[in-house]
Design an enzyme around this catalytic site. Structure first.
Site, short mmCIF file in Angstrom:
data_model
loop_
_atom_site.label_atom_id
_atom_site.label_comp_id
_atom_site.label_asym_id
_atom_site.label_seq_id
_atom_site.Cartn_x
_atom_site.Cartn_y
_atom_site.Cartn_z
N ASP A 113 0.86 -1.19 0.00
CA ASP A 113 0.00 0.00 0.00
C ASP A 113 0.90 1.24 0.00
O ASP A 113 1.85 1.31 0.79
CB ASP A 113 -0.89 -0.03 1.25
CG ASP A 113 -2.04 0.97 1.18
OD1 ASP A 113 -1.78 2.16 0.90
OD2 ASP A 113 -3.19 0.55 1.41
N ILE A 114 0.62 2.18 -0.89
CA ILE A 114 1.49 3.37 -0.96
C ILE A 114 1.13 4.44 0.08
O ILE A 114 1.80 5.44 0.19
CB ILE A 114 1.54 4.00 -2.38
CG1 ILE A 114 0.16 4.36 -2.88
CG2 ILE A 114 2.28 3.07 -3.34
CD1 ILE A 114 0.19 5.19 -4.17
N HIS B 37 -6.66 -5.60 3.50
CA HIS B 37 -5.46 -4.95 4.05
C HIS B 37 -4.81 -5.94 5.02
O HIS B 37 -5.47 -6.43 5.93
CB HIS B 37 -5.84 -3.72 4.89
CG HIS B 37 -6.52 -2.63 4.12
ND1 HIS B 37 -5.87 -1.49 3.72
CD2 HIS B 37 -7.80 -2.49 3.71
CE1 HIS B 37 -6.72 -0.69 3.09
NE2 HIS B 37 -7.90 -1.28 3.07
N GLN C 53 -14.75 1.92 2.49
CA GLN C 53 -14.03 1.56 1.26
C GLN C 53 -13.82 2.81 0.42
O GLN C 53 -14.73 3.64 0.28
CB GLN C 53 -14.86 0.54 0.46
CG GLN C 53 -14.13 -0.03 -0.76
CD GLN C 53 -14.92 -1.11 -1.47
OE1 GLN C 53 -16.11 -1.32 -1.19
NE2 GLN C 53 -14.27 -1.81 -2.38
N HIS D 92 -10.50 -5.72 -1.86
CA HIS D 92 -9.13 -5.90 -1.37
C HIS D 92 -9.13 -6.15 0.13
O HIS D 92 -10.03 -5.70 0.83
CB HIS D 92 -8.26 -4.68 -1.69
CG HIS D 92 -8.84 -3.38 -1.22
ND1 HIS D 92 -9.80 -2.71 -1.92
CD2 HIS D 92 -8.59 -2.65 -0.12
CE1 HIS D 92 -10.13 -1.61 -1.26
NE2 HIS D 92 -9.41 -1.55 -0.16
P1 5GP Z 1 -9.80 1.21 1.21
O1 5GP Z 1 -9.80 2.57 1.82
O2 5GP Z 1 -10.67 1.14 -0.03
O3 5GP Z 1 -10.09 0.10 2.17
O4 5GP Z 1 -8.29 0.94 0.77
C1 5GP Z 1 -7.72 1.42 -0.40
C2 5GP Z 1 -6.22 1.43 -0.18
O5 5GP Z 1 -5.58 1.58 -1.43
C3 5GP Z 1 -5.75 2.59 0.70
O6 5GP Z 1 -5.11 2.07 1.88
C4 5GP Z 1 -4.79 3.36 -0.21
O7 5GP Z 1 -3.67 3.80 0.51
C5 5GP Z 1 -4.41 2.34 -1.26
N1 5GP Z 1 -4.09 2.90 -2.57
C6 5GP Z 1 -4.78 3.85 -3.25
N2 5GP Z 1 -4.22 4.08 -4.44
C7 5GP Z 1 -3.16 3.24 -4.54
C8 5GP Z 1 -2.18 3.01 -5.56
O8 5GP Z 1 -2.18 3.61 -6.63
N3 5GP Z 1 -1.23 2.07 -5.30
C9 5GP Z 1 -1.20 1.36 -4.13
N4 5GP Z 1 -0.24 0.46 -3.98
N5 5GP Z 1 -2.10 1.56 -3.15
C10 5GP Z 1 -3.07 2.49 -3.34
#
Ligand code: 5GP
Ligand code: ZN
Length: 153
Positions: A49-50, A120, A112, A118
């Site tokens: 995760d970036i 984590h 989300q 996905h």
């Molecule tokens: P969510 O908030 O949907 O559960 O998690 C999405 C995750 O994707 C976040 O933790 C965010 O940091 C990560 N993320 C968003 N854009 C990118 C990207 O372009 N590359 C990577 N490796 N992670 C990303």
């Protein structure tokens, strides 16, 4: 080289990532968007995760586009969960973490932000700075009975 992803305002972000053709994670699967891969199989990919919550924070995704848990076949969800287990074992061994927290957000109300399923996988260390996103408080007997009745009816 890491690609700097600009955070979009909430509304745009939702539009951006709801469509498969413009999905960030589909872009990672196709190789259009670079990612630091941790593990890969025929059906799933794990990458760093970036915007990590902790050192080694890894995301596990299915290679096919499904938005969330509800859009996924049980088998698709299972393969993601199985890879998350392998990633958890790998990170614990290689990074000597003291624990692992796994989160899987669904839909906007479930926090989300990228609408491609996905998990984590977040390595944890004693006394790290993460904290639970909820406060614990005991439920009343009535509220537990009432919600269980609604679930089971
Ligand atoms: P969510 O908030 O949907 O559960 O998690 C999405 C995750 O994707 C976040 O933790 C965010 O940091 C990560 N993320 C968003 N854009 C990118 C990207 O372009 N590359 C990577 N490796 N992670 C990303
Ligand atoms: Zn996608």
């Amino acid at each position: 080289m890491s690609r700097q992803v600009k955070r979009l305002p909430e509304q745009e972000s939702k539009l951006y990532s709801n469509s498969m053709s413009e999905c960030i994670f589909c872009g990672i699967v196709s190789g259009e968007i670079p990612a630091r891969k941790v593990l890969e199989s025929d059906s799933c990919l794990a990458f760093l995760d970036i915007f990590p919550a902790n050192r080694g924070h890894t995301l596990v995704i299915p290679k096919i586009h499904v938005a969330d848990i509800h859009g996924a076949e049980t088998n698709t969800y299972s393969t993601v969960a199985a890879m998350a287990k392998d990633v958890a074992d790998l990170l614990t061994t290689k990074l000597s973490s003291d624990g692992i927290s796994i989160f899987q957000m669904n839909r906007e109300a479930g926090w989300q932000t990228v609408f491609h399923l996905h998990m984590h996988v977040i390595p944890r260390w004693k006394n790290d700075l993460l904290h639970k996103p909820w406060d614990i408080a005991p439920a009343s007997e009535e509220s537990l009975t009432e919600v269980l009745q609604q679930i089971k009816k």
